[in-house]
Design an enzyme around this catalytic site. Sequence first.
Site, PDB file in Angstrom:
ATOM      1  N   GLY A 128       0.831  -1.207   0.000  1.00  0.00           N
ATOM      2  CA  GLY A 128       0.000   0.000   0.000  1.00  0.00           C
ATOM      3  C   GLY A 128       0.863   1.253   0.000  1.00  0.00           C
ATOM      4  O   GLY A 128       0.514   2.260   0.615  1.00  0.00           O
ATOM      5  N   HIS A 129       1.987   1.206  -0.727  1.00  0.00           N
ATOM      6  CA  HIS A 129       2.970   2.301  -0.655  1.00  0.00           C
ATOM      7  C   HIS A 129       2.464   3.623  -1.220  1.00  0.00           C
ATOM      8  O   HIS A 129       3.008   4.673  -0.913  1.00  0.00           O
ATOM      9  CB  HIS A 129       4.246   1.905  -1.398  1.00  0.00           C
ATOM     10  CG  HIS A 129       4.042   1.802  -2.880  1.00  0.00           C
ATOM     11  ND1 HIS A 129       3.379   0.747  -3.472  1.00  0.00           N
ATOM     12  CD2 HIS A 129       4.373   2.654  -3.885  1.00  0.00           C
ATOM     13  CE1 HIS A 129       3.331   0.948  -4.770  1.00  0.00           C
ATOM     14  NE2 HIS A 129       3.920   2.089  -5.049  1.00  0.00           N
ATOM     15  N   ARG A 162     -13.458  13.694  17.068  1.00  0.00           N
ATOM     16  CA  ARG A 162     -12.512  12.754  16.479  1.00  0.00           C
ATOM     17  C   ARG A 162     -11.090  13.170  16.842  1.00  0.00           C
ATOM     18  O   ARG A 162     -10.806  14.349  17.086  1.00  0.00           O
ATOM     19  CB  ARG A 162     -12.631  12.735  14.939  1.00  0.00           C
ATOM     20  CG  ARG A 162     -13.930  12.149  14.402  1.00  0.00           C
ATOM     21  CD  ARG A 162     -14.017  10.656  14.601  1.00  0.00           C
ATOM     22  NE  ARG A 162     -15.217  10.090  13.995  1.00  0.00           N
ATOM     23  CZ  ARG A 162     -16.405  10.026  14.598  1.00  0.00           C
ATOM     24  NH1 ARG A 162     -16.572  10.520  15.805  1.00  0.00           N
ATOM     25  NH2 ARG A 162     -17.443   9.476  13.972  1.00  0.00           N
ATOM     26  N   SER A 183      -7.399  -0.084  13.035  1.00  0.00           N
ATOM     27  CA  SER A 183      -8.052   1.219  12.982  1.00  0.00           C
ATOM     28  C   SER A 183      -8.840   1.428  14.268  1.00  0.00           C
ATOM     29  O   SER A 183      -9.360   0.469  14.847  1.00  0.00           O
ATOM     30  CB  SER A 183      -9.012   1.239  11.789  1.00  0.00           C
ATOM     31  OG  SER A 183      -9.981   2.236  11.981  1.00  0.00           O
ATOM     32  N   SER A 184      -8.957   2.694  14.676  1.00  0.00           N
ATOM     33  CA  SER A 184      -9.713   2.956  15.918  1.00  0.00           C
ATOM     34  C   SER A 184     -11.188   2.618  15.759  1.00  0.00           C
ATOM     35  O   SER A 184     -11.903   2.510  16.757  1.00  0.00           O
ATOM     36  CB  SER A 184      -9.541   4.410  16.367  1.00  0.00           C
ATOM     37  OG  SER A 184     -10.031   5.287  15.396  1.00  0.00           O
ATOM     38  N   CYS A 185     -11.661   2.425  14.515  1.00  0.00           N
ATOM     39  CA  CYS A 185     -13.072   2.048  14.391  1.00  0.00           C
ATOM     40  C   CYS A 185     -13.295   0.570  14.740  1.00  0.00           C
ATOM     41  O   CYS A 185     -14.435   0.117  14.770  1.00  0.00           O
ATOM     42  CB  CYS A 185     -13.672   2.442  13.052  1.00  0.00           C
ATOM     43  SG  CYS A 185     -12.927   1.666  11.696  1.00  0.00           S
ATOM     44  N   ASP A 191     -23.864  10.784  11.955  1.00  0.00           N
ATOM     45  CA  ASP A 191     -22.737  11.252  12.767  1.00  0.00           C
ATOM     46  C   ASP A 191     -21.684  10.172  12.956  1.00  0.00           C
ATOM     47  O   ASP A 191     -20.523  10.475  13.204  1.00  0.00           O
ATOM     48  CB  ASP A 191     -23.236  11.650  14.171  1.00  0.00           C
ATOM     49  CG  ASP A 191     -23.728  13.086  14.214  1.00  0.00           C
ATOM     50  OD1 ASP A 191     -23.383  13.868  13.313  1.00  0.00           O
ATOM     51  OD2 ASP A 191     -24.465  13.413  15.164  1.00  0.00           O
ATOM     52  N   GLY A 211      -0.586   4.859  -0.807  1.00  0.00           N
ATOM     53  CA  GLY A 211      -1.682   5.420  -0.020  1.00  0.00           C
ATOM     54  C   GLY A 211      -1.205   6.416   1.025  1.00  0.00           C
ATOM     55  O   GLY A 211      -0.025   6.791   1.065  1.00  0.00           O
ATOM     56  N   HIS A 244     -12.581  10.712   3.692  1.00  0.00           N
ATOM     57  CA  HIS A 244     -12.737  10.968   5.124  1.00  0.00           C
ATOM     58  C   HIS A 244     -13.002  12.457   5.345  1.00  0.00           C
ATOM     59  O   HIS A 244     -12.837  13.259   4.437  1.00  0.00           O
ATOM     60  CB  HIS A 244     -11.471  10.528   5.878  1.00  0.00           C
ATOM     61  CG  HIS A 244     -11.351   9.053   6.017  1.00  0.00           C
ATOM     62  ND1 HIS A 244     -10.416   8.308   5.317  1.00  0.00           N
ATOM     63  CD2 HIS A 244     -12.052   8.161   6.764  1.00  0.00           C
ATOM     64  CE1 HIS A 244     -10.566   7.038   5.635  1.00  0.00           C
ATOM     65  NE2 HIS A 244     -11.542   6.910   6.498  1.00  0.00           N
ATOM     66  N   VAL A 272      -0.883   6.229   4.438  1.00  0.00           N
ATOM     67  CA  VAL A 272       0.119   5.761   5.401  1.00  0.00           C
ATOM     68  C   VAL A 272       1.337   5.199   4.678  1.00  0.00           C
ATOM     69  O   VAL A 272       2.473   5.429   5.076  1.00  0.00           O
ATOM     70  CB  VAL A 272      -0.450   4.656   6.321  1.00  0.00           C
ATOM     71  CG1 VAL A 272       0.558   4.301   7.402  1.00  0.00           C
ATOM     72  CG2 VAL A 272      -1.749   5.088   6.938  1.00  0.00           C
ATOM     73  N   LYS A 309     -10.661  -5.561   9.797  1.00  0.00           N
ATOM     74  CA  LYS A 309      -9.430  -5.102  10.444  1.00  0.00           C
ATOM     75  C   LYS A 309      -9.149  -5.911  11.709  1.00  0.00           C
ATOM     76  O   LYS A 309      -7.995  -6.221  12.021  1.00  0.00           O
ATOM     77  CB  LYS A 309      -9.551  -3.610  10.782  1.00  0.00           C
ATOM     78  CG  LYS A 309      -9.355  -2.715   9.580  1.00  0.00           C
ATOM     79  CD  LYS A 309      -7.910  -2.761   9.186  1.00  0.00           C
ATOM     80  CE  LYS A 309      -7.574  -1.966   7.965  1.00  0.00           C
ATOM     81  NZ  LYS A 309      -6.179  -2.130   7.550  1.00  0.00           N
ATOM     82  N   TYR A 349     -15.911  -2.932   7.926  1.00  0.00           N
ATOM     83  CA  TYR A 349     -14.484  -2.572   7.914  1.00  0.00           C
ATOM     84  C   TYR A 349     -13.837  -2.980   9.239  1.00  0.00           C
ATOM     85  O   TYR A 349     -12.742  -3.549   9.266  1.00  0.00           O
ATOM     86  CB  TYR A 349     -14.367  -1.057   7.704  1.00  0.00           C
ATOM     87  CG  TYR A 349     -12.965  -0.514   7.672  1.00  0.00           C
ATOM     88  CD1 TYR A 349     -12.133  -0.771   6.590  1.00  0.00           C
ATOM     89  CD2 TYR A 349     -12.472   0.262   8.719  1.00  0.00           C
ATOM     90  CE1 TYR A 349     -10.839  -0.271   6.549  1.00  0.00           C
ATOM     91  CE2 TYR A 349     -11.187   0.770   8.687  1.00  0.00           C
ATOM     92  CZ  TYR A 349     -10.373   0.499   7.604  1.00  0.00           C
ATOM     93  OH  TYR A 349      -9.090   1.000   7.562  1.00  0.00           O
TER      94      TYR A 349
HETATM   95  P1  GDP Z   1     -15.403   8.119  10.859  1.00  0.00           P
HETATM   96  O1  GDP Z   1     -14.418   8.590  11.889  1.00  0.00           O
HETATM   97  O2  GDP Z   1     -15.273   6.674  10.553  1.00  0.00           O
HETATM   98  O3  GDP Z   1     -16.820   8.520  11.222  1.00  0.00           O
HETATM   99  O4  GDP Z   1     -14.978   8.829   9.498  1.00  0.00           O
HETATM  100  P2  GDP Z   1     -15.258  10.153   8.647  1.00  0.00           P
HETATM  101  O5  GDP Z   1     -13.949  10.828   8.498  1.00  0.00           O
HETATM  102  O6  GDP Z   1     -15.957   9.776   7.402  1.00  0.00           O
HETATM  103  O7  GDP Z   1     -16.288  11.071   9.471  1.00  0.00           O
HETATM  104  C1  GDP Z   1     -16.004  11.690  10.691  1.00  0.00           C
HETATM  105  C2  GDP Z   1     -17.158  12.599  11.086  1.00  0.00           C
HETATM  106  O8  GDP Z   1     -17.159  13.751  10.259  1.00  0.00           O
HETATM  107  C3  GDP Z   1     -18.570  12.003  10.983  1.00  0.00           C
HETATM  108  O9  GDP Z   1     -19.331  12.432  12.110  1.00  0.00           O
HETATM  109  C4  GDP Z   1     -19.120  12.660   9.714  1.00  0.00           C
HETATM  110  O10 GDP Z   1     -20.537  12.742   9.700  1.00  0.00           O
HETATM  111  C5  GDP Z   1     -18.482  14.041   9.813  1.00  0.00           C
HETATM  112  N1  GDP Z   1     -18.408  14.771   8.537  1.00  0.00           N
HETATM  113  C6  GDP Z   1     -18.789  16.057   8.344  1.00  0.00           C
HETATM  114  N2  GDP Z   1     -18.645  16.425   7.071  1.00  0.00           N
HETATM  115  C7  GDP Z   1     -18.126  15.349   6.409  1.00  0.00           C
HETATM  116  C8  GDP Z   1     -17.758  15.120   5.049  1.00  0.00           C
HETATM  117  O11 GDP Z   1     -17.851  15.975   4.175  1.00  0.00           O
HETATM  118  N3  GDP Z   1     -17.239  13.877   4.755  1.00  0.00           N
HETATM  119  C9  GDP Z   1     -17.116  12.901   5.720  1.00  0.00           C
HETATM  120  N4  GDP Z   1     -16.591  11.720   5.382  1.00  0.00           N
HETATM  121  N5  GDP Z   1     -17.480  13.104   7.004  1.00  0.00           N
HETATM  122  C10 GDP Z   1     -17.984  14.300   7.352  1.00  0.00           C
END
Ligand code: GDP
Length: 314
Positions: free
Chosen positions: A13-14, A211, A109-111, A271, A16, A181, A18, A142, A138
Amino acid sequence: MFDLSGKRIFVAGHSGLVGSALCRALSDVDCTVLTAPRSVLDLRDQASVQAWMIAHKPDAVIMAAAHVGGIGANIAAPATFVHDNAVMALNVIHSAHLANINHLLFLGSSCMYPVDVPLPLREESLLSGRFEVTNAPYALAKSLGVEMCRAYSAQYGRRYISAVPCNLYGPQDRYDLERGHVVPALLAKAHLAKMSGARELPVWGSGTPRREFLYSDDCARALLLLLRSYEGDAPVNVGTGEEISIANLARMICEVTGFKGDLVFDRSHPDGVSSKVMDVSRIHAMGWRAEISLRDGLERAYQDYLSREAAHAA
Ligand code: GDP
């Protein structure tokens, strides 16, 4: 202690987020970095991965390849997220073992953390409950990789370890408005809003989730430290231990991009989990700290976005 100098390190995955940070970090080390573009090696193809590992026989493997995306991508393609990530973990870890490779670092991953466990998230809480619904496929894939590392270490005496990074961002991120993301998606959305003279920036969800964000080059330093010197068998959290609300992140992104309009929270989007801040005492005890502040990291990421936009337009 596993000295990386003189070694051949395969970064899966070079190209990407990370993987590219790992290649930058390894360029300061006297070692040979092995890479394989997707066109040459499809990590989902078991026979190809086995043949590649046996033919190249690296001294260590860093498994930074994954099918990743933001909350929108996870919801749109759950089958791809579980299948591709599970198969890649199975193929890379098992093939490394078959090729008699002793050192491997897998990225979780933290998820993977269950909902309803105490915050900050401690490594002991992994696999102790159900996954958050928006990224369960996912998280399951993981978790498979993390458990494989422990199993192969226990049964075959390998040094297969895993790291659990928080939300990462940095160069080579995917600036996709729908699938990316939150950091790359909002950087791109705020930039486009500024350029079009829009008055509002739509932000998904309520803005209240929090986050923890880490710049990819900081993460890469932590990963190399773990590969060199981590002796335990449990996964290790890699993050800052600090979190920010999505609303405040969006405000910072407006400052960085120069978008002067208003934020509008679009509650038709989910969310996800309300917080997944991690306990980072293990990696701190090893002497690592994040060095790039969120504000600095966002500035750098925005420059990366602009340079890629310019290259695209040329
Ligand atoms: P998660 O940490 O797995 O939820 O990954 P994400 O990076 O996709 O989202 C993080 C948070 O940001 C979530 O609460 C989303 O609803 C919020 N968020 C707000 N605007 C955006 C956007 O434009 N794209 C994404 N991906 N998330 C968003």
